[in-house]
Each structure stands twice: as C-alpha cells, then as structure tokens.
Motif scaffolding. Sequence first.
Motif, PDB file in Angstrom:
ATOM      1  N   ASP A   4       0.860  -1.197   0.000  1.00 28.60           N
ATOM      2  CA  ASP A   4       0.000   0.000   0.000  1.00 28.60           C
ATOM      3  C   ASP A   4       0.892   1.242   0.000  1.00 28.60           C
ATOM      4  OD1 ASP A   4      -1.770   2.011   0.424  1.00 28.60           O
ATOM      5  OD2 ASP A   4      -2.770   1.097   2.148  1.00 28.60           O
ATOM      6  N   ILE A   5       0.798   2.051  -1.056  1.00 31.08           N
ATOM      7  CA  ILE A   5       1.650   3.252  -1.132  1.00 31.08           C
ATOM      8  C   ILE A   5       0.829   4.538  -1.029  1.00 31.08           C
ATOM      9  CG2 ILE A   5       3.509   2.147  -2.439  1.00 31.08           C
ATOM     10  CD1 ILE A   5       2.274   3.406  -4.984  1.00 31.08           C
ATOM     11  N   GLU A   6      -0.424   4.388  -0.595  1.00 27.82           N
ATOM     12  CA  GLU A   6      -1.264   5.577  -0.491  1.00 27.82           C
ATOM     13  C   GLU A   6      -0.823   6.438   0.697  1.00 27.82           C
ATOM     14  OE1 GLU A   6      -5.389   4.855   0.257  1.00 27.82           O
ATOM     15  OE2 GLU A   6      -5.965   6.886  -0.361  1.00 27.82           O
ATOM     16  N   VAL A   7      -0.659   7.714   0.459  1.00 23.61           N
ATOM     17  CA  VAL A   7      -0.350   8.659   1.545  1.00 23.61           C
ATOM     18  C   VAL A   7      -1.505   9.656   1.595  1.00 23.61           C
ATOM     19  CG1 VAL A   7       1.268  10.366   2.437  1.00 23.61           C
ATOM     20  CG2 VAL A   7       2.113   8.416   1.104  1.00 23.61           C
ATOM     21  N   LYS A   8      -2.302   9.534   2.648  1.00 20.50           N
ATOM     22  CA  LYS A   8      -3.486  10.403   2.743  1.00 20.50           C
ATOM     23  C   LYS A   8      -3.073  11.789   3.213  1.00 20.50           C
ATOM     24  CE  LYS A   8      -6.763   6.685   3.406  1.00 20.50           C
ATOM     25  NZ  LYS A   8      -7.544   5.896   4.341  1.00 20.50           N
ATOM     26  N   GLY A   9      -3.828  12.778   2.801  1.00 20.53           N
ATOM     27  CA  GLY A   9      -3.533  14.156   3.198  1.00 20.53           C
ATOM     28  C   GLY A   9      -3.277  15.007   1.975  1.00 20.53           C
ATOM     29  N   ASP A  10      -3.760  16.259   2.036  1.00 20.24           N
ATOM     30  CA  ASP A  10      -3.632  17.167   0.902  1.00 20.24           C
ATOM     31  C   ASP A  10      -2.779  18.376   1.327  1.00 20.24           C
ATOM     32  OD1 ASP A  10      -3.910  18.797  -1.263  1.00 20.24           O
ATOM     33  OD2 ASP A  10      -6.009  19.318  -0.876  1.00 20.24           O
ATOM     34  N   PRO A  11      -1.511  18.388   0.926  1.00 21.22           N
ATOM     35  CA  PRO A  11      -0.628  19.488   1.354  1.00 21.22           C
ATOM     36  C   PRO A  11      -1.183  20.876   1.005  1.00 21.22           C
ATOM     37  CG  PRO A  11       0.666  17.730   0.371  1.00 21.22           C
ATOM     38  CD  PRO A  11      -0.777  17.376   0.155  1.00 21.22           C
ATOM     39  N   ARG A  15      -1.751  23.841   3.635  1.00 21.52           N
ATOM     40  CA  ARG A  15      -1.091  25.159   3.518  1.00 21.52           C
ATOM     41  C   ARG A  15      -2.128  26.290   3.507  1.00 21.52           C
ATOM     42  NH1 ARG A  15       2.720  22.198   0.196  1.00 21.52           N
ATOM     43  NH2 ARG A  15       4.682  22.126   1.350  1.00 21.52           N
ATOM     44  N   ALA A  16      -3.311  26.006   2.947  1.00 17.29           N
ATOM     45  CA  ALA A  16      -4.366  27.037   2.943  1.00 17.29           C
ATOM     46  C   ALA A  16      -4.766  27.377   4.376  1.00 17.29           C
ATOM     47  CB  ALA A  16      -5.571  26.549   2.137  1.00 17.29           C
ATOM     48  N   ILE A  17      -4.923  26.358   5.206  1.00 15.72           N
ATOM     49  CA  ILE A  17      -5.294  26.593   6.606  1.00 15.72           C
ATOM     50  C   ILE A  17      -4.140  27.272   7.343  1.00 15.72           C
ATOM     51  CG2 ILE A  17      -5.852  25.473   8.793  1.00 15.72           C
ATOM     52  CD1 ILE A  17      -8.156  25.585   6.810  1.00 15.72           C
ATOM     53  N   ALA A  18      -2.920  26.876   7.013  1.00 16.17           N
ATOM     54  CA  ALA A  18      -1.758  27.513   7.652  1.00 16.17           C
ATOM     55  C   ALA A  18      -1.741  29.005   7.319  1.00 16.17           C
ATOM     56  CB  ALA A  18      -0.467  26.841   7.188  1.00 16.17           C
TER      57      ALA A  18
ATOM     58  N   GLU B  36      -7.527  18.503   4.677  1.00 10.32           N
ATOM     59  CA  GLU B  36      -7.418  17.039   4.533  1.00 10.32           C
ATOM     60  C   GLU B  36      -6.033  16.628   5.016  1.00 10.32           C
ATOM     61  OE1 GLU B  36      -7.361  13.384   4.257  1.00 10.32           O
ATOM     62  OE2 GLU B  36      -9.266  14.361   3.846  1.00 10.32           O
ATOM     63  N   VAL B  37      -5.988  16.100   6.249  1.00 13.94           N
ATOM     64  CA  VAL B  37      -4.703  15.745   6.861  1.00 13.94           C
ATOM     65  C   VAL B  37      -4.640  14.248   7.133  1.00 13.94           C
ATOM     66  CG1 VAL B  37      -2.996  16.612   8.517  1.00 13.94           C
ATOM     67  CG2 VAL B  37      -5.029  17.949   8.072  1.00 13.94           C
ATOM     68  N   GLY B  38      -5.423  13.476   6.377  1.00 14.43           N
ATOM     69  CA  GLY B  38      -5.406  12.033   6.563  1.00 14.43           C
ATOM     70  C   GLY B  38      -5.880  11.644   7.949  1.00 14.43           C
ATOM     71  N   ALA B  39      -5.115  10.786   8.603  1.00 13.24           N
ATOM     72  CA  ALA B  39      -5.510  10.273   9.917  1.00 13.24           C
ATOM     73  C   ALA B  39      -5.567  11.374  10.968  1.00 13.24           C
ATOM     74  CB  ALA B  39      -4.532   9.188  10.348  1.00 13.24           C
ATOM     75  N   CYS B  40      -4.890  12.496  10.713  1.00 13.98           N
ATOM     76  CA  CYS B  40      -4.835  13.585  11.705  1.00 13.98           C
ATOM     77  C   CYS B  40      -5.957  14.608  11.509  1.00 13.98           C
ATOM     78  CB  CYS B  40      -3.494  14.315  11.617  1.00 13.98           C
ATOM     79  SG  CYS B  40      -2.078  13.253  11.845  1.00 13.98           S
ATOM     80  N   THR B  41      -6.852  14.382  10.547  1.00  8.52           N
ATOM     81  CA  THR B  41      -7.865  15.394  10.228  1.00  8.52           C
ATOM     82  C   THR B  41      -8.714  15.777  11.447  1.00  8.52           C
ATOM     83  OG1 THR B  41      -7.960  14.709   7.914  1.00  8.52           O
ATOM     84  CG2 THR B  41      -9.868  15.912   8.751  1.00  8.52           C
ATOM     85  N   ALA B  42      -9.162  14.781  12.188  1.00  8.26           N
ATOM     86  CA  ALA B  42     -10.021  15.073  13.350  1.00  8.26           C
ATOM     87  C   ALA B  42      -9.243  15.864  14.405  1.00  8.26           C
ATOM     88  CB  ALA B  42     -10.554  13.772  13.948  1.00  8.26           C
TER      89      ALA B  42
END
Lengths: 174, 93
Positions: A4-11, A15-18, B36-42
């Motif tokens: 499994d090479i999926e990396v969840k999360g949208d940089p 960055r928008a929230i940052a 969207e931070v994956g497992a850390c989203t919550a």
Amino acid sequence: MPLDIEVKGDPASIRAIAGWLGTASASVDDSGAKVRRTRGESETGWLGSAGDGFRTVATRVAAKVAELATDLGGTRDALNAHAGDLDAVKAEMARARGIASAAGLATTETMIFEPGPAPAAPTPLPTDRPATAGEQQAHAAASQTQAAHAVRRDRRGRPGQGNRLGRDTTQVSN
Amino acid sequence: MNGFDVDRAVLEAVASTLHGAGADLESMADPPPAPEVGACTAAVSAVLALLTESIGGVVEGLGVVGGAVADSNVIYGEIDANARTAFDGLSLG
C-alpha cells in the motif's frame, strides 16, 4: 502481498489553513497592540483607583492575547512543516512506484502488486524423435519468458545492488 | 494621588479602540473548513476549533472591557452632573 503506497492528506489544503492561521495570528497580535496602546493612553488621561483597575485588566488581557497569537503562529508553522513532510513522503512513494513499474510490477496510484508466480518451465523437447516446428517454437518462447522473468527478479530482489534508477529496491520489494 | 483625574475624551477613545479591536477580530472567530490531513484530520479540526473559540473569547473580552470603560465614562459624567445639581439648588438668600 501488495504494497500500500497511499499517503493520505492534501498538502495544498493544509497550507491554505496555515495561511489562514498566519492571518489570524497577525490580527490577534494587532488587537493586543491596541490593548497595550489604550493602557498607555490611560496613564495620563485616567488617574485614580478605577484607572488603576483598568490598567490591571488591560495588562492581563494583553498577555492572554499575545499568548493566543503565539499559539496561532505555532500551529501555522507546524502545519506548514507537516505539508512539507507529506510532499516528501508522496514524492518517495511516487519514486517507489516508478521503480516497481520499471522492474515489471503492476502498480496503481495506491498499490504496488506482487510479481505473481514464475512462468512455467519450458516443456523438454523430445529426445526419441526430432522436435516438430511447433514444439521448437513453444520451447523457445517459454525459455525466453523464463529468462526475462529471471532478469526482472534479479533486478527487484538483489539486496544492495540498486536498480536503474540508482536506488536500493530491497525495501520496496518487501 | 488623592481622588481621581479623568479626561473623558481619553476614556471615550479607549472604549472605541477596544470595541474596534474586537470587531476587527470577529471574522476570525469562525473555524475555517478543516484541511485534509489524513488520519490527523479530526485532531487538526479539534485544534482549529479550540483556537477559533479562543479568538471568540478575545472578541468577547475586548467588548466587555470596552463596555466597562464606556460605562465608567458615563458614571463620571453623571457624578459631575449630580454634583453640579447640588450647587444649582443652593439658595443663598
């Protein structure tokens, strides 16, 4: 077992929230400056016990506001750092996928699949009679397939030998 | 010092500045959409909610302090006006 090479999360969304947190931090900091300014103005225009009480409250409020501005800025920095880490991991996974694909493995955006079973050994040519043209053709094709598989297996699985992308594939193959 | 010395224009300016500072922050008191931070989203959403709640607390606090200054200014005015009334009612025969 597929990898499994999926990396969840949208940089980008991180960055928008940052960016929003940075704006909030600056706004909160600006409010703190205004509180400190009113405290200073009161020192000449509001003397007496009520004025002293106001200045005590203003000092406490300014400290709390500064603390919040620091927290907002710290969260912004942490999210920016996390977005950078995610970019790096995603790039590494994309590289791993490229290596696996170059070595002949099936891949998707999220998975690298196992090599599958080795091709069957070529059927031996008959020894008691001349082989037919068809038998010779089938034997040659099976031998070629087996040799190509051996080359791919060696490329994938030889520890520390690297591959044509110049990386050790041991971890990717596991 | 003995007693007090108040420039009511200063109090008015102080109250106005504090109210304005709170109003400037009001738009920041609503949490932005969670990233969207994956497992850390919550967990990140919870942190954002906490921070925006704190901003809301600052907005409210600035309003309360600004209001108290404005109220004080009114009271000083009333005290002075009442004291003046005492003199206005004097009959010196």
